[in-house]
Every structure is written in structure tokens, then in C-alpha cells.
Motif scaffolding. Structure first.
Motif, PDB file in Angstrom:
ATOM      1  N   HIS A  76     -23.873  21.271  20.655  1.00  0.00           N
ATOM      2  CA  HIS A  76     -22.416  21.388  20.877  1.00  0.00           C
ATOM      3  C   HIS A  76     -22.165  22.498  21.899  1.00  0.00           C
ATOM      4  CE1 HIS A  76     -18.129  21.564  19.023  1.00  0.00           C
ATOM      5  NE2 HIS A  76     -18.146  22.442  20.002  1.00  0.00           N
ATOM      6  N   HIS A  78     -19.578  23.532  25.573  1.00  0.00           N
ATOM      7  CA  HIS A  78     -18.488  23.188  26.499  1.00  0.00           C
ATOM      8  C   HIS A  78     -18.930  23.731  27.856  1.00  0.00           C
ATOM      9  CE1 HIS A  78     -15.344  22.456  23.279  1.00  0.00           C
ATOM     10  NE2 HIS A  78     -16.255  23.132  22.600  1.00  0.00           N
ATOM     11  N   HIS A 231     -14.117  18.585  16.766  1.00  0.00           N
ATOM     12  CA  HIS A 231     -14.184  19.818  15.982  1.00  0.00           C
ATOM     13  C   HIS A 231     -13.569  19.592  14.603  1.00  0.00           C
ATOM     14  CE1 HIS A 231     -14.332  21.239  20.179  1.00  0.00           C
ATOM     15  NE2 HIS A 231     -15.026  22.266  19.711  1.00  0.00           N
ATOM     16  N   HIS A 270     -18.710  22.911  13.930  1.00  0.00           N
ATOM     17  CA  HIS A 270     -18.237  24.028  13.102  1.00  0.00           C
ATOM     18  C   HIS A 270     -18.225  23.683  11.606  1.00  0.00           C
ATOM     19  CE1 HIS A 270     -17.409  26.371  16.691  1.00  0.00           C
ATOM     20  NE2 HIS A 270     -16.964  25.255  17.212  1.00  0.00           N
ATOM     21  N   ASP A 321     -22.297  26.513  21.259  1.00  0.00           N
ATOM     22  CA  ASP A 321     -20.854  26.404  21.492  1.00  0.00           C
ATOM     23  C   ASP A 321     -20.417  27.234  22.706  1.00  0.00           C
ATOM     24  OD1 ASP A 321     -18.239  25.504  21.121  1.00  0.00           O
ATOM     25  OD2 ASP A 321     -17.732  27.172  19.786  1.00  0.00           O
TER      26      ASP A 321
HETATM   27 ZN    ZN Z   1     -16.537  23.421  20.590  1.00  0.00          ZN
END
Ligand code: ZN
Ligand code: GUN
Length: 434
Positions: A76, A78, A231, A270, A321
Motif C-alpha cells: 500500500h 501513494h 482505506h 490500515h 503507505d
Molecule cells: Zn493510503
């Protein structure tokens, strides 16, 4: 040209899941191991004497006492947040509004998206991450930029257009219809092309209307081999907001479930503050959860119950993340996972941490038959870990009695300096200029 390569070192080998049974039955390190690669595949993993004898014509790369492992799999990230990693002082919703959304806006420029995709992927490789599952931005060009940059580097990756049609600034919203249409066009272009896989990506319930969630649920039903990432239950204030936005939902997970966004190819990031019903439903459906420990402490989210969720046999991945997480390093991420588990009363074993960062993350992305394991038939994405990469680590590992004690200081204190070499699809990566 000689296509066979023989890598000699200690080898990290897995044959089961060390989160659901004794780690000793699932993971071992062969102190005199070897990996034989042909083209882009691993063809054998065995003792070094055996493979030296059986493959005398191979090019030999002798890594001594370094540890040969599968490349790290970051479940995960970004990538568009690369340039705002380590931004000070905010919790989730304020952090999104203050730092994240303004930066994501910049990726409407395809040239900037290409620049950030290249920067992110080079940083990831420097840190030993050979596969990741990434969010992008609402701009289709940000998806093309990512997959093109990954293809240039030969990497197996997963990504999808991040969809948002409310609670985001002007210029950073699509609509239910455009999210559907653009995601469909992108997955037609990228899903299964080379090493790319597509993930349908509603950002999270607060930034999607029920109409958008339904449209993306319908798209996933049309293309069920895609992953669906989003998420779930990251911070209490976020969960309260979801309750206000979806007054009829039983809980946060239900906002996805009601729109067809649950299933065994769902990947929820998460997942910290879960209700019992949510855990039951996730376990029943086979959906995966991704632990993002540096992010969960950096943004102040909370302590995920990794050990408890593992007993429910929920597939678990591990992730940086980026850039809510504070590091590009899966080593640093393993350290944070260890610390958070300690705060919850469990000491994760180094075998479990390494498994989560490789085979476990690969399983969470349904890539476990291709990557994440050193074994014949797997794609040859490998990293070489130097277990004495700094003076601080070297002096501690020199005192070790077992290989696990030798490895643990690298998991706790290591960074990109521990990544002695990286192989992607059977090709040795040239040393990074950075
Ligand atoms: Zn994220
Ligand atoms: N929830 C929705 N978007 C994001 C994001 O970009 N990062 C994190 N950590 N949580 C999110």
C-alpha cells in the motif's frame, strides 16, 4: 549469451505461513544456499555445492554471508505523495487537506507525474522494494506515468486511478460516471499488460458518493480479476465522519459492502479500529488487510492488532503507505511493525516480519504464485541484504548466536545501506545514481 546466473549466499526460504503456525515450520535460512536464475525466472534454490556442480556454466555472483531474499513487496503506497513524505504536525483529515491534496493536484501535469513516478520507483528499488501496490491521483495520466515507469524498470506492479467525487478540492474530483469510464479505459490498457495489474481504487468512503462506490462496484463485477483497494477504519475522527456521511451503514466496512466493494480480491489499508462484525465479514470473504505501521504512528492513527487478525486467517500485507508513512524502507516498516506489536503485547519474530514483507504482502495482492518467495518457478525479483551494513548493526550482529539474531538488528536499524544488490526479472539493477 549466457542466460543462467548463479547467486551464492545465505537464502531466505519459506514453505508456509509463519503468522498462523509455528514459524519454524514455515521459514528457514540456508547458510550455504544458492539461487539459479534463467532469463526472468528462478529455476532452482538449493545448496551452493549442489548448484555449482549442476550449473557449471552459469555466471556466478558470490554474495558471501549476505542474505538472498525475495524483493520486498510494499502492499500500500501513494506514489504521488513522494515529495510530501515527512510533513509535520497533522492527523489524517487535516494532513490530506493541508499536504496531500495540493500535491496530488500537481499530477494533472503528465510531465510532473512522470517525474514523480520515476523518482518514487528509483527510491523504492534503492530500498529493496521490487513490487508495490500504489494509489495514483484522479488523473488518468498519473496511472499511465506509473505503469510506464514501472515497465521501463521491468517491475511487477499494481495500481489504479484514485477516484474521488466529493470532499476534495476543485480540480481533484471526478464523477461517478467519469471514474467508471476512466478506470475502465485504464484497466483495459494496463491490466495484465507485461507485469502490470490493475486495482480499482475508490480512495475511501468520505471522498466517494454512494453513486461512485456503486459504479466502481459494478466495474469490479465486470472485471473480477482486478484487485480493489481502498482505506478502512484508520482514525476515530474519520470513522465518525463516515458514520455521518452514511447514516444507514452498519459500520465502515458496510459502506463498501453495500456497493459491491468486498470480496477475496479486496485489499483494505490500515484497518485499525474494526468492529467484531467487520472482522468476521473480512475473514468470511477472504479480503486482505494491509498493515501500515510507520504511517499509523506518524499520522497518529493507532495500533493494528496484527497478531489477533492473523489468528482469524485474514491475509495480511505490510506497507510503507508512502507518504503518510515516514519511510520508503520496508526494513524500517518491519521495525515499526515489531514496535507496535510489542505495544500490544506480542513480539513478532524476524521470520514473521520478513514473511510479511515478502510472501505475506504478495499473498495480500494475489501475487503469491509469482513473487515473494525464493523457489523454482517464481519470477526472479531478488534482493541481497548486507547483515552488517553499518557499524552499529555490525557490532550487534557480531554478538549473535543464531542467524535470526544476526538478521534482527538489520530489521530494526537497517535502511537502504543494507540493500547490497537488487535483481528485477532476472536482471541485476545497475547501482543507483542517487
Ligand atoms: Zn493510503
Ligand atoms: N485515507 C484516505 N486517503 C489517504 C491517504 O492518502 N493516506 C492515508 N494514510 N490515509 C488515507
Amino acid at each position: 549469451m549466457n542466460t543462467q546466473k548463479l547467486l551464492l549466499g545465505q537464502t531466505f526460504e519459506t514453505s508456509g505461513n509463519p503468522m498462523t503456525g509455528p514459524w519454524q515450520d514455515a521459514v528457514r535460512i540456508n547458510s550455504a544456499g544458492a539461487v539459479l536464475i534463467e532469463n526472468d525466472q528462478i529455476v532452482r534454490v538449493a545448496d551452493r555445492d549442489t548448484l555449482r556442480r549442476d550449473a557449471p556454466q552459469a555466471d556466478v555472483h558470490d554474495y558471501g554471508q549476505h542474505l538472498i531474499c525475495p524483493g520486498f513487496v510494499d502492499a500500500h503506497v501513494h506514489y504521488p505523495q513522494t515529495a510530501i513524505i515527512a510533513s509535520w504536525g497533522k492527523q489524517l483529515i487535516d494532513w490530506l487537506n493541508t499536504y496531500t491534496f495540493p500535491e496530488e493536484m500537481r499530477l494533472h501535469d503528465p510531465a510532473y507525474a512522470r517525474q514523480i513516478a520515476a523518482r518514487y520507483l528509483d527510491l523504492a528499488l534503492d530500498h529493496g522494494t521490487t513490487t508495490m501496490c500504489s494509489y495514483t491521483t484522479i488523473h488518468p495520466g498519473s496511472v499511465d506515468a506509473f505503469f510506464e515507469a514501472a515497465a521501463t524498470r521491468g517491475m511487477r506492479t499494481v495500481a489504479g486511478k484514485t477516484c474521488m467525487d466529493r470532499n476534495a478540492p476543485d480540480g481533484l474530483r471526478d464523477t461517478a460516471q467519469s471514474a467508471y469510464d476512466e478506470s475502465k479505459a485504464l484497466l483495459a490498457r494496463w491490466h495484465g499488460k507485461g507485469r502490470a495489474q490493475y486495482a480499482i481504487t475508490p480512495r475511501f468512503s468520505p471522498t466517494s458518493t454512494p453513486e461512485q462506490l456503486s459504479a466502481l462496484g459494478a466495474l469490479w463485477a465486470e472485471y473480477p480479476t482486478c484487485l480493489m483497494q481502498t482505506h478502512l477504519s484508520e482514525q476515530p475522527a474519520e470513522i465518525d465522519w463516515v458514520r455521518q456521511l452514511f447514516p444507514d451503514a452498519r459500520d465502515y466496512l458496510d459502506t463498501y459492502e453495500a456497493h459491491g466493494l468486498i470480496g477475496d480480491r479486496a485489499v483494505y489499508g490500515h484497518a485499525i479500529h474494526l468492529q467484531p462484525r467487520e472482522i468476521d465479514r473480512i475473514a468470511e470473504t477472504g479480503a486482505a488487510l494491509v498493515h501500515c505501521p510507520t504511517s499509523n504512528s506518524f499520522i497518529g492513527s493507532g495500533l493494528m492488532d496484527v497478531a489477533g487478525l492473523a489468528t482469524r486467517r485474514i491475509p495480511l500485507g505490510l506497507a510503507t503507505d508512502t507518504g503518510g508513512g515516514s519511510s520508503f524502507s520496508m526494513l524500517r516498516t518491519m521495525a515499526a511493525a515489531y514496535e507496535i506489536a510489542q505495544l500490544r503485547g506480542t513480539a513478532l519474530h524476524p521470520a514473521q516480519l520478513m514473511w510479511l514483507a515478502t510472501a505475506g504482502s504478495a499473498r495480500s495482492l494475489h501475487l503469491h504464485t509469482k513473487i515473494g518467495t525464493l523457489a523454482a518457478g517464481y519470477e526472479a525479483d531478488l534482493i541481497i541484504l548486507d547483515l552488517a551494513s553499518t557499524p552499529a548493526i555490525a557490532q550487534r550482529s557480531a554478538e549473535a548466536d543464531t542467524i535470526w539474531e544476526t538478521l534482527f538488528p538489520t530489521l530494526m536499524m537497517g535502511d537502504d545501506r543494507a540493500i547490497a544488490d537488487v535483481w528485477v526479472a532476472g536482471q541485476r539493477r545497475a547501482a543507483s545514481s542517487g
